[in-house]
Design a protein around this motif. Sequence first.
Motif, PDB file in Angstrom:
ATOM      1  N   GLU A  25       0.808  -1.682  -0.090  1.00 51.52           N
ATOM      2  CA  GLU A  25      -0.156  -0.087  -0.016  1.00 51.52           C
ATOM      3  C   GLU A  25       0.758   0.886   0.568  1.00 51.52           C
ATOM      4  O   GLU A  25       0.547   2.030  -1.298  1.00 51.52           O
ATOM      5  N   ALA A  26       2.383   1.352   0.595  1.00 50.43           N
ATOM      6  CA  ALA A  26       2.707   2.442   0.879  1.00 50.43           C
ATOM      7  C   ALA A  26       3.902   2.525   0.563  1.00 50.43           C
ATOM      8  O   ALA A  26       3.833   3.227  -0.561  1.00 50.43           O
ATOM      9  N   ALA A  27       4.045   1.482  -1.116  1.00 47.82           N
ATOM     10  CA  ALA A  27       5.155   1.513  -2.186  1.00 47.82           C
ATOM     11  C   ALA A  27       4.000   1.859  -3.341  1.00 47.82           C
ATOM     12  O   ALA A  27       4.273   3.145  -3.717  1.00 47.82           O
ATOM     13  N   TRP A  28       2.646   1.654  -3.284  1.00 48.35           N
ATOM     14  CA  TRP A  28       1.411   2.212  -4.619  1.00 48.35           C
ATOM     15  C   TRP A  28       1.410   3.578  -3.917  1.00 48.35           C
ATOM     16  O   TRP A  28       1.081   4.698  -5.364  1.00 48.35           O
ATOM     17  N   ALA A  29       2.002   3.844  -3.035  1.00 49.25           N
ATOM     18  CA  ALA A  29       0.857   5.857  -2.709  1.00 49.25           C
ATOM     19  C   ALA A  29       2.434   5.972  -3.025  1.00 49.25           C
ATOM     20  O   ALA A  29       2.081   7.282  -3.733  1.00 49.25           O
ATOM     21  N   ALA A  30       3.125   6.249  -3.441  1.00 54.02           N
ATOM     22  CA  ALA A  30       4.522   6.049  -3.936  1.00 54.02           C
ATOM     23  C   ALA A  30       4.408   6.169  -5.460  1.00 54.02           C
ATOM     24  O   ALA A  30       5.933   6.872  -5.641  1.00 54.02           O
ATOM     25  N   CYS A  31       4.194   5.533  -6.410  1.00 51.82           N
ATOM     26  CA  CYS A  31       4.354   5.714  -7.640  1.00 51.82           C
ATOM     27  C   CYS A  31       3.685   6.351  -8.116  1.00 51.82           C
ATOM     28  O   CYS A  31       2.701   7.351  -8.400  1.00 51.82           O
ATOM     29  N   ASP A  32       4.458   6.841  -9.513  1.00 57.07           N
ATOM     30  CA  ASP A  32       3.633   7.847 -10.323  1.00 57.07           C
ATOM     31  C   ASP A  32       2.603   7.296 -11.114  1.00 57.07           C
ATOM     32  O   ASP A  32       2.191   6.055 -11.366  1.00 57.07           O
ATOM     33  N   LEU A  33       1.906   7.798 -11.824  1.00 60.30           N
ATOM     34  CA  LEU A  33       0.556   7.599 -12.247  1.00 60.30           C
ATOM     35  C   LEU A  33       1.766   6.488 -13.790  1.00 60.30           C
ATOM     36  O   LEU A  33       0.615   5.411 -13.954  1.00 60.30           O
TER      37      LEU A  33
END
Length: 215
Positions: A25-33
């Motif tokens: 979840e934390a990794a997803w939040a750090a991803c760009d579009l």
Amino acid sequence: MTTSAPTAEQEARVDRALAELVRGEAAWAACDLPRRGRLLDQVRAATAAQAGAWVRAAAAYKRLPDGSPLLGEEWMSGPYPVLTGTAALGESVRALARGRSPVDGFSLATAPGGRVAVRVLPHGTYDRLLLSGFSAEVWMPPGVTAARVRQGAASACAGPSGRRGSAWSSAPATSPPSRCWTCCTSCTPTTGWSPSSSTRSPTACTTCSVRCWPR
């Protein structure tokens, strides 16, 4: 039907899976579009690859014979919503990446009370074929204009942030979600929501400072 208590190893496997989910979840939040779009495509492809096994496992648990018409329900309630959901999310992310609104192309109508209604089902060829005769609309709160719908659609997915994915809630204290989305394993929600606690504010995690609503 009787069930047995889970073993210590089974509980440990669940704990490890939940911990991995929190990290993801934390990794997803750090991803760009663009990265989010690729991840959604990977989830969809992985789901498609295991869809048959998913349905067979459900059928075995329910003791459905091969060729049973009830197998169709397992497909429609299992792999299909994940496949269509990840495809729709991917479309939204790619629209945002192109500077467009995810609701471009959706039909907007007027619902009772002057509300804006967005026709969300059927959406696409497969919905029209598999869900023939079914339709669904999302009604906006009173006062939300069509322009605001187009401008604000999927704004929470607009790009990287310090928040933990979609589990963070910025809703005002007067309209809390129906349950608490725990932001991390160190955040301990407190009491349940009730009218007497309608002024309660989200609590901050002592470790990550991400806010979540109390249970």
